[in-house]
Enzyme design. Structure first.
Site, PDB file in Angstrom:
ATOM      1  N   TYR A 135       7.918 -55.300 -23.050  1.00 33.07           N
ATOM      2  CA  TYR A 135       8.336 -54.743 -21.761  1.00 33.07           C
ATOM      3  C   TYR A 135       9.341 -53.610 -21.895  1.00 33.07           C
ATOM      4  CZ  TYR A 135       6.005 -58.381 -19.092  1.00 33.07           C
ATOM      5  OH  TYR A 135       5.077 -59.184 -18.518  1.00 33.07           O
ATOM      6  N   LYS A 190       1.926 -65.794 -30.918  1.00 35.62           N
ATOM      7  CA  LYS A 190       0.620 -65.276 -31.362  1.00 35.62           C
ATOM      8  C   LYS A 190       0.821 -64.846 -32.816  1.00 35.62           C
ATOM      9  CE  LYS A 190      -3.648 -64.073 -30.369  1.00 35.62           C
ATOM     10  NZ  LYS A 190      -4.705 -65.051 -30.095  1.00 35.62           N
ATOM     11  N   ASP A 222      -3.168 -68.315 -26.515  1.00 35.11           N
ATOM     12  CA  ASP A 222      -4.492 -68.541 -25.915  1.00 35.11           C
ATOM     13  C   ASP A 222      -4.748 -70.046 -25.758  1.00 35.11           C
ATOM     14  OD1 ASP A 222      -4.323 -68.329 -28.671  1.00 35.11           O
ATOM     15  OD2 ASP A 222      -6.363 -67.615 -28.947  1.00 35.11           O
ATOM     16  N   ASP A 246       5.607 -64.518 -18.721  1.00 36.98           N
ATOM     17  CA  ASP A 246       5.270 -63.978 -17.405  1.00 36.98           C
ATOM     18  C   ASP A 246       3.927 -64.566 -16.950  1.00 36.98           C
ATOM     19  OD1 ASP A 246       5.228 -62.421 -15.160  1.00 36.98           O
ATOM     20  OD2 ASP A 246       4.963 -60.515 -16.185  1.00 36.98           O
ATOM     21  N   ASP A 250       3.085 -68.132 -14.245  1.00 38.47           N
ATOM     22  CA  ASP A 250       2.308 -68.026 -13.003  1.00 38.47           C
ATOM     23  C   ASP A 250       1.141 -69.016 -13.005  1.00 38.47           C
ATOM     24  OD1 ASP A 250       3.932 -66.095 -11.890  1.00 38.47           O
ATOM     25  OD2 ASP A 250       2.249 -64.844 -11.240  1.00 38.47           O
TER      26      ASP A 250
END
Ligand code: NAD
Length: 356
Positions: A135, A190, A222, A246, A250
């Site tokens: 980000y 990851k 994943d 993030d 959600d």
């Protein structure tokens, strides 16, 4: 104890009003001061995070934030858009740890998109790192592709990065949070593909040595996405980076039936924090008195527990929320047959009434 109240845009003022009424009903002497932020800040002072609002947030012991954003500001240059206020507050208040608990109240098991037996009783905490990752990494931008089959074409690029100290401090926060719960921490990465996340994983393993009473495991992002909808109750605390956090938080939000139920806290190294619902400003329902105020009310409870040292008052609010759900009161987003549909303000008043 001074609380900065930043209602923001859309449904922000409606839901924050209810949370403030709940705080006022506790019998504590909070000093609360309200200031505009987001689109409201832009309208009042030409900037989404006006200087006076930032000053108030810096002076206060905690910040209660509604939500920011509205379609009409989408045409503004990026630095003036309402969402920049959140990034500015995170930066100036040094907020690096985002806590998002996902709890499924048994009464709402039918409102989740998953089968009740998969989610009923869910109680997991996602801790997202807020300052690093792709980000904010530099360099970033659009340039001419230097080599490969697309050489000479334009390419967009960003930089994923984490400093060692950044990973260490979020690791400590996560182990300490797990220690207060079921003592199980899952670090999501990851590492099989990304150097940054192999580095992240190595540091998690190193910090774990200081917390032998907590079990640590590692999961690729994943797989974590899959497990969150397959068997979410397997998790206790999840810690992850800015981007994976993030997205996963959600997804976890929907497990609980409605994003209108999910509180969040963003904390600095001294537990000063900004508290806000996990959802946005919901312009589609703003001004209709139908938004669910419970995520904001529960965010206020988190504020009492983490920043203001009032865990008993936090528990009073959480119990009042359980009580109104048990009574069958529902805003439209969580409504089911057999329940009583209530407005934003009726829900807030019911929580005040249920405080014992
Ligand atoms: P959103 O979270 O505002 O809304 C998504 C959906 O959830 C909408 O259908 C909305 O009606 C519903 N919803 C959200 N909160 C609800 C509540 N309390 N009760 C009932 N229903 C609720 O996300 P969006 O539509 O993608 O974004 C709208 C605006 O909010 C955009 O400008 C976006 O940038 C901004 N946003 C702000 C924040 C923040 O302030 N922290 C976070 C996310 C999005």
């Amino acid at each position: 104890m001074k609380i900065a109240i930043l209602p923001g845009d859309g449904i922000g003022p409606e839901i924050v009003t209810e949370a403030v009424q709940v705080l006022n009903a506790l019998g504590e002497s909070f000093e609360m001061e309200t200031a505009p932020v987001g689109g409201a800040g832009y309208e009042a002072y030409g900037h989404p995070l006006p200087e006076s609002t930032l000053k108030l947030a810096l002076q206060a012991d905690a910040v209660l934030f509604g939500a920011v954003g509205a379609w009409k500001y989408d045409q503004l240059e990026r630095a003036l858009r309402p969402e920049q206020a959140i990034l500015g507050l995170r930066k100036h208040l040094n907020l690096f740890a985002n806590f998002r608990p996902a709890i499924l109240y048994p009464e709402l098991a039918g409102a989740s998109s998953l089968k009740p037996e998969v989610v009923s009783g869910l109680d997991l905490l996602i801790i997202r790192e807020l300052t690093g990752d792709i980000y904010f990494g530099q360099p970033r931008g659009v340039r001419e592709c230097p080599d490969g089959p697309f050489k000479g074409q334009r390419e967009g690029f960003d930089t994923m990065r984490y400093a060692e100290g950044e990973v260490r401090r979020i690791a400590h926060v996560a182990f300490q949070a797990a220690r207060k719960r079921d003592k199980r921490l899952t670090s999501v990465d990851k590492a099989n593909v990304l150097e940054t996340f192999q580095f992240w994983k190595d540091i998690m393993i190193d910090v774990h040595r200081e917390y032998p009473d907590v079990t640590l495991d590692h999961m690729y992002v994943d797989n974590a996405a899959m497990q969150l909808v397959r068997a979410p109750k397997k998790f206790d605390v999840i810690v992850t980076g800015n981007m994976f956090g993030d997205i996963l938080s959600d997804a976890a939000a929907m497990l609980t039936g409605s994003i209108g139920m999910l509180p969040s806290a963003s904390l600095d190294a001294n537990n000063k924090g900004l508290y806000e619902p996990s959802h946005g400003s919901a312009p589609d329902i703003a001004g209709k008195n139908i938004a669910n105020p419970l995520a904001t009310i529960l965010s206020a409870a988190m504020m009492l527990r983490f920043s203001l040292g009032l865990p008993e008052q936090a528990e009073r609010i959480e119990n009042a929320v359980k009580s109104v759900l048990h009574q069958g009161l529902r805003t439209p987003d969580i409504f089911e047959d057999g329940c009583r549909k209530v407005s934003t303000s009726e829900m807030g008043a019911a929580v005040v009434k249920a405080l014992v």
